[in-house]
Design a protein around this motif. Structure first.
Motif, PDB file in Angstrom:
ATOM      1  N   GLU A 138       0.484  -1.264   0.006  1.00 40.75           N
ATOM      2  CA  GLU A 138      -0.011   0.113  -0.206  1.00 40.75           C
ATOM      3  C   GLU A 138       0.765   1.819   0.326  1.00 40.75           C
ATOM      4  N   LEU A 139       0.557   2.220  -0.487  1.00 41.66           N
ATOM      5  CA  LEU A 139       1.545   2.718  -1.069  1.00 41.66           C
ATOM      6  C   LEU A 139       0.545   4.821  -0.726  1.00 41.66           C
ATOM      7  N   HIS A 140       1.041   5.559   0.533  1.00 37.28           N
ATOM      8  CA  HIS A 140       0.914   6.434   0.917  1.00 37.28           C
ATOM      9  C   HIS A 140       1.687   7.739   0.163  1.00 37.28           C
ATOM     10  N   ARG A 141       1.611   8.743  -1.046  1.00 43.43           N
ATOM     11  CA  ARG A 141       2.408   9.559  -1.100  1.00 43.43           C
ATOM     12  C   ARG A 141       1.640  10.543  -1.666  1.00 43.43           C
ATOM     13  N   GLN A 142       1.663  11.811  -2.641  1.00 47.17           N
ATOM     14  CA  GLN A 142       1.317  12.700  -3.227  1.00 47.17           C
ATOM     15  C   GLN A 142       1.261  11.969  -4.188  1.00 47.17           C
ATOM     16  N   VAL A 143       0.297  12.417  -5.498  1.00 43.33           N
ATOM     17  CA  VAL A 143      -0.210  11.813  -6.613  1.00 43.33           C
ATOM     18  C   VAL A 143       0.894  11.871  -7.658  1.00 43.33           C
ATOM     19  N   ALA A 144       1.543  13.004  -7.387  1.00 45.91           N
ATOM     20  CA  ALA A 144       2.862  13.416  -8.498  1.00 45.91           C
ATOM     21  C   ALA A 144       4.070  12.523  -8.648  1.00 45.91           C
ATOM     22  N   ILE A 146       3.580   8.765  -7.419  1.00 42.86           N
ATOM     23  CA  ILE A 146       2.794   7.199  -8.294  1.00 42.86           C
ATOM     24  C   ILE A 146       3.549   7.012  -9.278  1.00 42.86           C
ATOM     25  N   PRO A 147       2.979   7.868  -9.940  1.00 47.50           N
ATOM     26  CA  PRO A 147       3.740   7.056 -10.849  1.00 47.50           C
ATOM     27  C   PRO A 147       5.383   6.175 -10.783  1.00 47.50           C
ATOM     28  N   ALA A 148       6.199   6.639 -10.664  1.00 53.60           N
ATOM     29  CA  ALA A 148       7.103   6.505 -10.273  1.00 53.60           C
ATOM     30  C   ALA A 148       7.436   5.137  -9.522  1.00 53.60           C
ATOM     31  N   LEU A 149       6.031   5.344  -8.675  1.00 49.11           N
ATOM     32  CA  LEU A 149       7.157   4.400  -7.491  1.00 49.11           C
ATOM     33  C   LEU A 149       6.276   3.242  -7.901  1.00 49.11           C
ATOM     34  N   VAL A 150       5.287   2.827  -8.714  1.00 54.03           N
ATOM     35  CA  VAL A 150       4.167   2.035  -9.330  1.00 54.03           C
ATOM     36  C   VAL A 150       5.678   1.264 -10.107  1.00 54.03           C
ATOM     37  N   ILE A 162      -3.502   2.071  -3.775  1.00 54.58           N
ATOM     38  CA  ILE A 162      -3.327   3.602  -3.703  1.00 54.58           C
ATOM     39  C   ILE A 162      -3.955   3.790  -2.643  1.00 54.58           C
ATOM     40  N   ASP A 163      -3.474   4.674  -1.538  1.00 50.96           N
ATOM     41  CA  ASP A 163      -3.972   5.158  -0.282  1.00 50.96           C
ATOM     42  C   ASP A 163      -5.259   6.012  -1.136  1.00 50.96           C
ATOM     43  N   HIS A 164      -6.312   7.176  -0.666  1.00 44.62           N
ATOM     44  CA  HIS A 164      -6.607   8.333  -0.374  1.00 44.62           C
ATOM     45  C   HIS A 164      -6.562   8.593  -2.413  1.00 44.62           C
ATOM     46  N   PHE A 165      -7.492   8.445  -2.664  1.00 42.78           N
ATOM     47  CA  PHE A 165      -7.076   8.659  -4.147  1.00 42.78           C
ATOM     48  C   PHE A 165      -5.288   8.896  -4.445  1.00 42.78           C
ATOM     49  N   GLY A 166      -4.864   8.349  -4.153  1.00 38.86           N
ATOM     50  CA  GLY A 166      -3.392   8.991  -4.409  1.00 38.86           C
ATOM     51  C   GLY A 166      -3.680  10.417  -3.336  1.00 38.86           C
ATOM     52  N   ARG A 167      -3.764  10.917  -3.440  1.00 37.98           N
ATOM     53  CA  ARG A 167      -3.367  11.728  -2.366  1.00 37.98           C
ATOM     54  C   ARG A 167      -3.321  13.312  -3.673  1.00 37.98           C
ATOM     55  N   ALA A 172      -6.480  21.660  -8.398  1.00 37.74           N
ATOM     56  CA  ALA A 172      -4.807  21.552  -9.061  1.00 37.74           C
ATOM     57  C   ALA A 172      -6.051  20.748 -10.194  1.00 37.74           C
ATOM     58  N   GLY A 173      -7.178  19.796  -9.527  1.00 35.28           N
ATOM     59  CA  GLY A 173      -7.689  19.190 -11.123  1.00 35.28           C
ATOM     60  C   GLY A 173      -7.608  18.269 -10.815  1.00 35.28           C
ATOM     61  N   LEU A 174      -7.740  17.333 -12.432  1.00 35.33           N
ATOM     62  CA  LEU A 174      -7.232  16.450 -12.611  1.00 35.33           C
ATOM     63  C   LEU A 174      -6.407  16.479 -13.224  1.00 35.33           C
ATOM     64  N   GLY A 175      -5.836  17.730 -14.157  1.00 34.33           N
ATOM     65  CA  GLY A 175      -4.805  17.493 -14.755  1.00 34.33           C
ATOM     66  C   GLY A 175      -3.455  17.790 -14.482  1.00 34.33           C
ATOM     67  N   GLN A 176      -3.719  17.597 -13.036  1.00 31.92           N
ATOM     68  CA  GLN A 176      -2.443  18.402 -12.368  1.00 31.92           C
ATOM     69  C   GLN A 176      -1.080  17.156 -12.460  1.00 31.92           C
ATOM     70  N   PRO A 177       0.020  17.173 -12.211  1.00 30.99           N
ATOM     71  CA  PRO A 177       1.322  15.941 -12.373  1.00 30.99           C
ATOM     72  C   PRO A 177       0.878  14.779 -12.028  1.00 30.99           C
ATOM     73  N   GLY A 178       1.140  13.582 -12.231  1.00 28.06           N
ATOM     74  CA  GLY A 178       0.785  12.550 -11.959  1.00 28.06           C
ATOM     75  C   GLY A 178      -0.826  11.781 -11.970  1.00 28.06           C
ATOM     76  N   PHE A 179      -2.140  12.283 -11.648  1.00 26.86           N
ATOM     77  CA  PHE A 179      -3.217  12.057 -12.033  1.00 26.86           C
ATOM     78  C   PHE A 179      -3.412  11.378 -12.697  1.00 26.86           C
ATOM     79  N   ALA A 180      -3.131  12.090 -14.392  1.00 25.47           N
ATOM     80  CA  ALA A 180      -3.110  10.722 -16.018  1.00 25.47           C
ATOM     81  C   ALA A 180      -2.502  10.069 -15.686  1.00 25.47           C
ATOM     82  N   GLU A 181      -0.971  10.041 -15.008  1.00 24.48           N
ATOM     83  CA  GLU A 181      -0.636   8.680 -15.627  1.00 24.48           C
ATOM     84  C   GLU A 181      -1.034   7.810 -14.289  1.00 24.48           C
ATOM     85  N   LEU A 182      -1.099   8.038 -13.201  1.00 29.32           N
ATOM     86  CA  LEU A 182      -1.953   7.137 -11.810  1.00 29.32           C
ATOM     87  C   LEU A 182      -3.576   6.864 -13.159  1.00 29.32           C
ATOM     88  N   LEU A 183      -4.512   6.885 -13.942  1.00 28.69           N
ATOM     89  CA  LEU A 183      -5.137   6.710 -14.495  1.00 28.69           C
ATOM     90  C   LEU A 183      -5.054   5.392 -15.807  1.00 28.69           C
TER      91      LEU A 183
END
Length: 276
Positions: A138-144, A146-150, A162-167, A172-183
């Motif tokens: 289980e990973l708890h870290r800001q979404v930016a 998360i992709p590199a950790l995975v 991934i904890d809490h929506f990926g934090r 910053a909306g869905l376009g913030q760094p890391g979230f699109a790659e999380l998807l």
């Protein structure tokens, strides 16, 4: 306490904590509780809100001393599962003992810490041992980040949660760094996301809920409902004065889930992942 079998399962809370302020606290902690969150209180919350089962996650301020969590699992056999924090040199025997009590995962709480290089040799033994147990990480870290950790974990073939929506930051909306790659990670399999901690998304309550609705729709489209689960995050550390179990359920209702998605978030995903 009686063993609550899976045949009596009504709903699962996939993320909660129990602790006592009198326990030994980790030296590098970012927070220290001023109150107790005992197992009895948590089980009372489950019963009051129609939940039969729950998952206890080791809080970061207790570090790798999991004895309070393990005692809770022993006190409610069959009703609870556990996610622990461990040292990198933890033995196979210790992990096997934890598994017999209901532990099914290891948490890496990396909030406020230097980003580790999970691809380096120092992590290999632990990650392989987690895989041997059939547990998830289980990973708890800001979404930016998360992709590199995975990506670093993929060679081990581990299940990753991934904890809490990926934090993300709701502002910053869905376009913030890391979230699109999380998807995009949803299409690779072996990754799950906890739809929890809406109040931790950095914005106002209104911003957080609006973002959570958008994020949940995007996550369902990319992961499928079977990779998403809900957690209360009880007792809502650092937000105790403004958040309650009832309040996070109100937020969940505000997401406007279909019956199918609701069943996945509250029952089916966690039941499969945690082995009920």
């Amino acid at each position: 306490m009686p063993d609550v079998q899976a045949s009596n399962l009504t709903a699962i809370d996939s993320h909660a904590h129990v602790f006592s302020r009198g326990l030994n606290l980790a030296s590098g902690r970012r927070y220290a509780p001023s109150y107790d969150a005992p197992l009895g209180d948590y089980l009372g919350q489950l019963q009051a809100h129609g939940f039969s089962h729950g998952v206890l996650v080791q809080p970061s301020f207790l570090g790798t001393d999991n004895h309070y969590l393990l005692s809770a699992l022993q006190a409610a056999p069959g009703q609870l599962r556990g996610v622990v924090m461990v040292d990198r040199d933890v033995t196979r025997e210790t992990l096997a003992d934890m598994a017999r009590l209901g532990v099914r995962g290891v948490r890496l709480n990396l909030m406020g810490q230097a980003l580790p290089d999970l691809a380096c040799a120092q992590w290999r033994a632990l990650l392989e041992r987690i895989g041997e147990q059939g547990w998830h990480l289980e990973l708890h870290r800001q979404v930016a980040d998360i992709p590199a950790l995975v990506r670093a974990l993929q060679p081990y073939g581990l299940d990753i949660v991934i904890d809490h929506f990926g934090r993300p930051d709701a502002r910053a909306g869905l376009g913030q760094p890391g979230f699109a790659e999380l998807l995009t990670l949803g299409g690779k399999g072996k990754v799950w996301v906890k739809v929890s901690g809406i109040y931790r998304l950095e914005g106002t309550p209104e911003q957080n809920l609006a973002f959570a609705r958008q994020a949940l729709g995007a996550l369902e489209a990319h992961y499928g409902a079977e990779r998403l689960m809900w957690g209360s995050d009880w007792p809502h550390t650092q937000h105790e004065s403004s958040v309650s179990f009832a309040r996070v359920l109100e937020q969940f209702e505000g997401l406007g889930c279909t019956a199918e998605l609701r069943r996945a978030l509250m029952v089916d995903t966690a039941r499969a992942l945690f082995g009920w």
